[in-house]
Scaffold this active site. Structure first.
Site, mmCIF file in Angstrom:
data_model
loop_
_atom_site.group_PDB
_atom_site.id
_atom_site.type_symbol
_atom_site.label_atom_id
_atom_site.label_comp_id
_atom_site.label_asym_id
_atom_site.label_seq_id
_atom_site.Cartn_x
_atom_site.Cartn_y
_atom_site.Cartn_z
ATOM 1 N NE ARG A 19 27.600 40.633 22.691
ATOM 2 C CZ ARG A 19 28.026 39.999 21.610
ATOM 3 N NH1 ARG A 19 28.988 39.113 21.693
ATOM 4 N NH2 ARG A 19 27.504 40.239 20.430
ATOM 5 C CG ASN A 37 24.974 38.852 24.527
ATOM 6 O OD1 ASN A 37 25.109 39.782 25.305
ATOM 7 N ND2 ASN A 37 24.588 39.037 23.278
#
Length: 89
Positions: A19, A37
């Site tokens: 990320r 996520n």
């Protein structure tokens, strides 16, 4: 011209800075959208901006950062929403 694409990335993609790296790359390309996520172990990202930059991010998702192991990437176009920044969720 602006496009928007939603991407789902499977594999070892959580806990490997996917990320953070994705957000850094997307911001450097001037894209808006987000990366997050998911509870099933995948990463979901939405990229909105110039077509070439969006395509570069989708291509980046096929390998991700050095510690990631990407096994599948699914991408689909979406309607443009006019997001103004790229969020890390």
């Amino acid at each position: 011209m602006t496009i928007r694409r939603r991407v789902r990335v499977e594999g070892r993609v959580q806990g490997v800075f996917f990320r953070d790296s994705c957000a850094r790359e997307a911001r450097a390309l001037g894209l808006s959208g987000f990366v997050q996520n998911r509870g099933d172990g995948t990463v979901e990202a939405v990229f909105e901006g110039e077509p070439d930059a969006v395509e570069r991010m989708v291509a980046w998702c096929h390998h991700g950062p050095p510690r990631a192991v990407v096994t599948a990437v699914q991408a689909r176009d979406e309607p443009i929403t006019g997001d103004r920044w790229f969020a890390l969720r």
